[in-house]
Design an enzyme around this catalytic site. Structure first.
Site, PDB file in Angstrom:
ATOM      1  N   LYS A  52     -37.982  12.208  72.562  1.00  0.00           N
ATOM      2  CA  LYS A  52     -37.846  11.796  73.973  1.00  0.00           C
ATOM      3  C   LYS A  52     -37.143  10.441  74.049  1.00  0.00           C
ATOM      4  O   LYS A  52     -36.254  10.231  74.866  1.00  0.00           O
ATOM      5  CB  LYS A  52     -39.220  11.739  74.650  1.00  0.00           C
ATOM      6  N   GLN A  96     -48.567  11.421  76.431  1.00  0.00           N
ATOM      7  CA  GLN A  96     -48.362  12.534  75.498  1.00  0.00           C
ATOM      8  C   GLN A  96     -49.687  13.250  75.241  1.00  0.00           C
ATOM      9  O   GLN A  96     -50.708  12.622  74.953  1.00  0.00           O
ATOM     10  CB  GLN A  96     -47.766  12.002  74.182  1.00  0.00           C
ATOM     11  N   ASP A 119     -43.876  14.318  84.247  1.00  0.00           N
ATOM     12  CA  ASP A 119     -44.293  15.552  83.586  1.00  0.00           C
ATOM     13  C   ASP A 119     -44.689  16.630  84.597  1.00  0.00           C
ATOM     14  O   ASP A 119     -44.777  17.803  84.251  1.00  0.00           O
ATOM     15  CB  ASP A 119     -45.544  15.258  82.728  1.00  0.00           C
TER      16      ASP A 119
HETATM   17  N1  GUN Z   1     -47.523  17.931  74.702  1.00  0.00           N
HETATM   18  C1  GUN Z   1     -46.841  19.092  74.479  1.00  0.00           C
HETATM   19  N2  GUN Z   1     -45.916  19.273  75.442  1.00  0.00           N
HETATM   20  C2  GUN Z   1     -45.998  18.213  76.273  1.00  0.00           C
HETATM   21  C3  GUN Z   1     -45.287  17.831  77.444  1.00  0.00           C
HETATM   22  O1  GUN Z   1     -44.385  18.521  77.940  1.00  0.00           O
HETATM   23  N3  GUN Z   1     -45.681  16.653  77.998  1.00  0.00           N
HETATM   24  C4  GUN Z   1     -46.679  15.898  77.494  1.00  0.00           C
HETATM   25  N4  GUN Z   1     -47.000  14.784  78.131  1.00  0.00           N
HETATM   26  N5  GUN Z   1     -47.360  16.226  76.419  1.00  0.00           N
HETATM   27  C5  GUN Z   1     -47.011  17.380  75.814  1.00  0.00           C
END
Ligand code: GUN
Length: 284
Positions: A52, A96, A119
């Site tokens: 990211k 996350q 998100d």
């Molecule tokens: N863990 C696995 N996929 C994601 C996601 O798209 N966003 C977040 N914040 N955590 C994750």
């Protein structure tokens, strides 16, 4: 013959578009900012977060990784979120997942200011999606909708089966496909006659989190198959939830792993960070 849906190629194209939008904002001395909060040292999470950050850097988004030790308390983490809610340098806040067991993720996500929830996991944003007036949308299902659009896969009247029912992927996926007039079935670990249910799908989205779970018996000939899985096999190789080699010949379209859904998730996160920035600056 089956068409391979090239998520990486589409992601690169869409990221170029986002990059242009960032340059336009730069002319007005505005820089979109994203902070990613990561708790503990889950190796998969570390890789996702790094990817990211790299994407943000490529696009020109200001990004910060905020690492916390696994023993941070829920209240301490919430305080951190509240600080970032007030910090105007960051238009997007991402926590996350998964979080350590002693932290209630639902309570934590509720603390993110919905306008900064890039998100799309805050109940306000999930509710907006359900009501048909979305702001931010969970990035993985949103990226999959972009794939359908790019490959002219029409959902109208089609039988869609979604294997998995998480708030992150399965549930919002169904809502998005329903909004495009698909007939949606949610299937999951407790579904009876799972193989038969999946075999009715014109479009099968697999987000069950078990490597090579879906075999050729699950597939209706000519189906579109979308594989959200990211699992490691015994030798550490990244594999999907779908047994690609035996499923692919039966499909009309299929996504690979890697270079399928994964790059699209990051792309939609970047796009939504820029949108969140514009919403905060201009009320768009
Ligand atoms: N863990 C696995 N996929 C994601 C996601 O798209 N966003 C977040 N914040 N955590 C994750």
């Amino acid at each position: 013959m089956s068409v391979l849906i090239n998520g990486k190629e589409l992601a690169d194209k869409l990221q170029e578009q986002t990059k242009r939008e960032v340059r336009e904002l730069e002319k007005q001395k505005i820089r979109p900012g994203l902070v990613v909060l990561i708790v503990g040292d889950n190796p998969a999470s570390q890789i996702y977060v790094k990817n990211k950050s790299l994407a943000a850097e490529r696009i020109g988004i200001y990004s910060k990784e905020q690492h916390y030790s696994a023993d941070i308390t829920e209240d301490e983490l919430i305080k951190e979120i509240q600080i970032f809610n007030q910090n105007d340098d960051f238009h997007g806040i991402l926590v996350q997942l998964p979080l350590p067991e002693h932290i209630n993720a639902d309570r934590v996500l509720l603390e993110i200011n919905p306008i900064k929830d890039v998100d799309g996991f805050h109940p306000m944003n999930l509710g907006r999606l359900l009501a048909g007036v979305p702001h931010t949308i969970p990035c993985t299902p949103y990226g999959i909708m972009k794939m359908f659009e790019a490959y002219n896969i029409d959902l109208t009247g089609k039988r869609a089966v979604i294997l998995g029912r998480s708030n992150i992927v399965g549930k919002p996926m169904g809502i998005l496909m329903l909004a495009k007039d698909a007939t949606v079935t949610y299937a999951h670990s407790k579904t009876e006659n799972l193989i038969e249910v999946c075999r009715e799908a014109d479009i099968l989205v697999v987000a069950i989190g078990q490597g090579h779970f879906v075999t050729k018996e699950f597939i209706k000939p000519g189906a579109v198959v979308i594989d959200v899985g990211m699992n490691r096999n015994e030798s550490g190789k990244l594999i999907g939830d779908v047994k690609f080699d035996e499923v692919e010949p039966l499909t009309s379209y299929i996504t690979p792993v890697p270079r399928g859904v994964g790059p699209m998730t990051i792309t939609m996160l970047m796009q939504q960070t820029v949108e969140a920035c514009r919403r905060q600056k201009f009320g768009e």
